[in-house]
Design a protein around this motif. Structure first.
Motif, mmCIF file in Angstrom:
data_model
loop_
_atom_site.group_PDB
_atom_site.id
_atom_site.type_symbol
_atom_site.label_atom_id
_atom_site.label_comp_id
_atom_site.label_asym_id
_atom_site.label_seq_id
_atom_site.Cartn_x
_atom_site.Cartn_y
_atom_site.Cartn_z
ATOM 1 N N UNK A 109 0.840 -1.199 0.000
ATOM 2 C CA UNK A 109 0.000 0.000 0.000
ATOM 3 C C UNK A 109 0.876 1.251 0.000
ATOM 4 N N UNK A 110 0.403 2.312 -0.634
ATOM 5 C CA UNK A 110 1.217 3.529 -0.697
ATOM 6 C C UNK A 110 1.318 4.227 0.652
ATOM 7 N N UNK A 111 2.468 4.807 0.898
ATOM 8 C CA UNK A 111 2.673 5.654 2.071
ATOM 9 C C UNK A 111 2.418 7.112 1.695
ATOM 10 N N UNK A 112 2.816 7.469 0.470
ATOM 11 C CA UNK A 112 2.623 8.834 -0.033
ATOM 12 C C UNK A 112 1.476 8.826 -1.033
ATOM 13 N N UNK A 113 0.405 9.535 -0.694
ATOM 14 C CA UNK A 113 -0.751 9.600 -1.572
ATOM 15 C C UNK A 113 -0.545 10.645 -2.677
ATOM 16 N N UNK A 114 -1.389 10.579 -3.680
ATOM 17 C CA UNK A 114 -1.316 11.525 -4.787
ATOM 18 C C UNK A 114 -1.577 12.935 -4.280
ATOM 19 N N UNK A 115 -0.847 13.894 -4.830
ATOM 20 C CA UNK A 115 -1.007 15.289 -4.422
ATOM 21 C C UNK A 115 -2.423 15.765 -4.721
ATOM 22 N N UNK A 116 -3.026 16.390 -3.722
ATOM 23 C CA UNK A 116 -4.387 16.885 -3.902
ATOM 24 C C UNK A 116 -4.372 18.196 -4.686
ATOM 25 N N UNK A 117 -5.287 18.302 -5.636
ATOM 26 C CA UNK A 117 -5.409 19.501 -6.453
ATOM 27 C C UNK A 117 -6.754 20.146 -6.170
ATOM 28 N N UNK A 118 -6.729 21.428 -5.837
ATOM 29 C CA UNK A 118 -7.977 22.147 -5.622
ATOM 30 C C UNK A 118 -8.719 22.253 -6.943
ATOM 31 N N UNK A 119 -9.898 21.656 -7.003
ATOM 32 C CA UNK A 119 -10.630 21.658 -8.269
ATOM 33 C C UNK A 119 -12.114 21.486 -8.025
ATOM 34 N N UNK A 120 -12.883 21.972 -8.974
ATOM 35 C CA UNK A 120 -14.327 21.786 -8.928
ATOM 36 C C UNK A 120 -14.905 21.461 -10.301
ATOM 37 N N UNK A 121 -14.024 21.308 -11.291
ATOM 38 C CA UNK A 121 -14.445 20.944 -12.631
ATOM 39 C C UNK A 121 -13.418 19.987 -13.234
ATOM 40 N N UNK A 122 -13.821 19.293 -14.294
ATOM 41 C CA UNK A 122 -12.896 18.390 -14.978
ATOM 42 C C UNK A 122 -12.864 18.742 -16.458
ATOM 43 N N UNK A 123 -11.645 18.882 -16.994
ATOM 44 C CA UNK A 123 -11.457 19.273 -18.389
ATOM 45 C C UNK A 123 -11.038 18.065 -19.214
ATOM 46 N N UNK A 124 -11.755 17.822 -20.294
ATOM 47 C CA UNK A 124 -11.397 16.770 -21.252
ATOM 48 C C UNK A 124 -10.616 17.424 -22.391
ATOM 49 N N UNK A 125 -9.365 17.015 -22.559
ATOM 50 C CA UNK A 125 -8.475 17.697 -23.505
ATOM 51 C C UNK A 125 -8.931 17.579 -24.950
ATOM 52 N N UNK A 126 -9.584 16.472 -25.299
ATOM 53 C CA UNK A 126 -9.962 16.254 -26.703
ATOM 54 C C UNK A 126 -11.368 16.725 -27.038
ATOM 55 N N UNK A 127 -11.990 17.481 -26.123
ATOM 56 C CA UNK A 127 -13.334 17.987 -26.370
ATOM 57 C C UNK A 127 -13.401 19.486 -26.102
ATOM 58 N N UNK A 128 -14.417 20.146 -26.694
ATOM 59 C CA UNK A 128 -14.669 21.544 -26.360
ATOM 60 C C UNK A 128 -15.198 21.621 -24.930
ATOM 61 N N UNK A 129 -14.722 22.607 -24.173
ATOM 62 C CA UNK A 129 -15.148 22.795 -22.796
ATOM 63 C C UNK A 129 -15.541 24.255 -22.584
ATOM 64 N N UNK A 130 -16.719 24.489 -21.993
ATOM 65 C CA UNK A 130 -17.166 25.847 -21.672
ATOM 66 C C UNK A 130 -17.570 25.894 -20.202
ATOM 67 N N UNK A 131 -17.002 26.874 -19.480
ATOM 68 C CA UNK A 131 -17.317 27.033 -18.063
ATOM 69 C C UNK A 131 -17.749 28.478 -17.819
ATOM 70 N N UNK A 132 -18.871 28.649 -17.098
ATOM 71 C CA UNK A 132 -19.385 29.983 -16.813
ATOM 72 C C UNK A 132 -19.724 30.116 -15.337
ATOM 73 N N UNK A 133 -19.507 31.299 -14.824
ATOM 74 C CA UNK A 133 -19.903 31.610 -13.461
ATOM 75 C C UNK A 133 -20.121 33.115 -13.384
ATOM 76 N N UNK A 134 -21.263 33.468 -12.835
ATOM 77 C CA UNK A 134 -21.651 34.874 -12.736
ATOM 78 C C UNK A 134 -21.535 35.548 -14.105
ATOM 79 N N UNK A 135 -20.674 36.545 -14.235
ATOM 80 C CA UNK A 135 -20.582 37.287 -15.503
ATOM 81 C C UNK A 135 -19.350 36.917 -16.321
ATOM 82 N N UNK A 136 -18.747 35.770 -16.020
ATOM 83 C CA UNK A 136 -17.484 35.404 -16.674
ATOM 84 C C UNK A 136 -17.572 34.004 -17.292
ATOM 85 N N UNK A 137 -16.979 33.861 -18.476
ATOM 86 C CA UNK A 137 -17.022 32.592 -19.204
ATOM 87 C C UNK A 137 -15.639 32.293 -19.790
ATOM 88 N N UNK A 138 -15.275 31.013 -19.729
ATOM 89 C CA UNK A 138 -14.036 30.547 -20.343
ATOM 90 C C UNK A 138 -14.385 29.444 -21.338
#
Length: 564
Positions: free
Chosen positions: A349-378
């Protein structure tokens, strides 16, 4: 001895895969050749496209045409390659000379004429084949430090004229100008657990210990793993003369004696340059400045120099199987450093776990991705990234967080922000700014339609709307107001902008446009009286500097000068 020479010539031909002329081109400088940068060296967002020749820490050395041909392109810019000359040769190759101080003779006259004809400080020219003909050895320019150069040197390239692919200058017989008996130095080897795998009880990348063996090879500590793993190596190379850190020419890995993953820097296109960010462990580089070259691809990318097996260099460690992994790091002259890595299965079993990344969305590299919140869009078009990743996307007040810059971006993506807080008069001064950790704003070209602001960028991080209403500043170190300056050869001013940055600068003598050369490193613009625009006696000077959003500053003075 004859057999050795024959073998050497054959092996070089195999490496290059194309027979390049060996005695056709001469060195561009008449001093001993010393490199401060070699072909393929890893640079920010690109592979180095040629040789950087040292110029004895000074400017003004004569730069010679490497062979007969004609000047096919000239580009003058305060950024990038600075002052650059391109020469097409009748054998199908182009040589490129960059960071020049000035061109000479007919070439310089052609450049100066174009500057004044177009009334532009930055120009790009494409002379016809019969306009600027040169012979091998002709002095075409003086070496300099123009553009994004960090010190006096000559950047020199070979390109295929038809395809514009860049080619390693070593293939053209330039290896005769260097002596190199030193093996590349491997500073680190890493094992990468992939897709939830474990290596040496860690789910995070680990640096392996290396021990020098009697035969000159290195042995790494055993990797005990389960699941999919890959390896990475950090290496530099030195020759016998220059003592500068250069990149390795060739890296090849083997699994149980069979080629697994490798590449050598022979020739590639400019469209492939940004794949340097996929090749290296980009996150580690951004955090530590260490460039680890990965010997695997989780997601294949189109870098033509890579040759790989069916698994793209990924090794699956299974029970009851032991393997030997070998890495060979070589320079162009065949000096090679070898690292052997034993691999075995381990279900611990691992002693060192995978580094945690602060995230709330998942990006698929081979697809179009659109994220919006309030008045801002990426909006991320497919192919913006190399790999899928968990992304932190948030809006806090006026600031937009689009993850952080530890994830590499291959192509541009769009950010839009909607705001009704600016008047119609103010809108032209507003832009979407990059926001650094220190709070510094970076300008991004921004369009506005109604209350919607849009920009395209190529880096993750924080962004916000900013407004710039402050004009640039213009100053002169020593006033020439009402003075006779007959002994001066130039006029020099300092220009700067604290907001969006300088977009243009123009000078006028007695109402006539004059050429100013801009060095952004010193923030100075310089006009040479040798251009012949200055009048006998009284002269009126006006300089106008405009920033990226249209704020302008004007500097005026008058002086006297005698040409006699």
């Amino acid at each position: 001895m004859r057999f050795f020479l024959f073998f050497l010539l054959i092996s070089r031909a195999v490496i290059a895969q194309t027979v390049y002329p060996q005695d056709y081109f001469q060195p561009p400088l008449a001093i001993p050749m010393q490199l401060s940068g070699n072909f393929g060296e890893l640079r920010p967002n690109h592979f180095h496209a040629g040789f950087d020749f040292k110029t004895q820490q000074r400017e003004g050395l004569e730069v010679h045409a490497a062979a007969d041909g004609y000047v096919s392109r000239i580009k003058i810019s305060p950024f990038g390659n600075g002052k650059a000359i391109y020469i097409n040769h009748p054998n199908g190759f182009t040589t490129v000379y960059c960071h020049l101080q000035t061109a000479t003779g007919a070439i310089e006259a052609y450049i100066k004429k174009t500057h004044y004809k177009e009334q532009s400080n930055e120009i790009e020219m494409f002379p016809q084949a019969n306009e600027l003909v040169v012979k091998k050895g002709d002095v075409i320019a003086l070496s300099g430090n123009s553009g994004s150069s960090e010190g006096p040197h000559l950047h020199f390239e070979f390109r295929d004229t038809k395809t514009e692919k860049i080619i390693n200058p070593m293939f053209f017989g330039f290896d005769k100008n260097f002596k190199d008996t030193k093996k590349p130095i491997v500073s680190a080897v890493y094992v990468y657990p992939l897709d939830g795998a474990t290596a040496n009880k860690s789910k995070q990348p680990l640096m392996l210990n290396l021990s020098l063996q009697k035969d000159g090879t290195y042995l790494a500590n055993k990797v005990l793993a389960n699941g999919a793993i890959g390896f990475g190596v950090s290496a530099v190379d030195y020759d016998n003369v220059s003592w500068n850190k250069n990149g390795a020419f060739k890296i090849q890995s083997y699994l149980n004696g069979k080629a697994s993953f490798g590449y050598q820097f022979d020739t590639y296109s400019f469209d492939e340059m940004r794949y340097v960010n996929a090749l290296i462990d980009y996150g580690r580089y951004k955090k530590t400045s260490q460039r680890v070259q990965k010997l695997f691809m989780k997601t294949p990318y189109n870098l033509s120099i890579i040759k790989t097996d069916a698994t793209n260099g990924v090794i699956t460690v299974l029970p009851n199987l032991s393997s030997t992994y070998r890495i060979e790091v070589a320079d162009y002259f065949g000096n090679t450093t070898i690292i052997n890595i034993p691999i075995a299965f381990d279900a611990s079993s691992p002693i060192v776990e995978k580094e945690k990344v602060e995230s709330n969305y998942f990006v698929k590299a081979n697809k179009d991705n659109i994220f919006s919140k309030e008045n801002m869009t990426v909006t991320f078009p497919a192919g913006t990234f190399y790999d899928d990743f968990a992304m932190n996307f948030a809006v806090n007040g006026a600031a937009l967080t689009v993850h952080d810059d530890t994830v590499p971006v291959h192509s541009s993506f769009e950010i839009t922000m909607e705001s009704d807080k600016y008047s119609e008069e103010q809108k032209s001064k507003v832009y979407i700014a990059s926001l650094s950790s220190s709070g510094r704003l970076g300008y991004n070209s921004t369009s506005v339609k109604g209350n919607l602001y849009a920009t395209k960028v190529r880096s993750l991080g924080k962004y916000t709307l900013a407004m710039d209403t402050t004009a640039p500043t213009i100053s002169m170190a020593k006033s020439i107001e009402g003075r006779w300056i007959s002994n001066d050869k130039t006029i020099q001013l300092s220009i700067s902008d604290s907001g969006s940055g300088i977009k243009s600068y123009n000078g006028y003598l007695n109402g006539n446009w004059i050429l100013f050369e801009y060095d952004y490193k010193t923030r100075k613009i310089t006009h040479h009286f040798s251009d012949g625009i200055v009048a006998e006696g009284a002269n009126d000077l006006k300089v106008i500097v405009t920033d990226q959003v249209g704020n302008a500053a004007t500097f005026e003075t008058h002086f006297f000068r005698s040409q006699k």
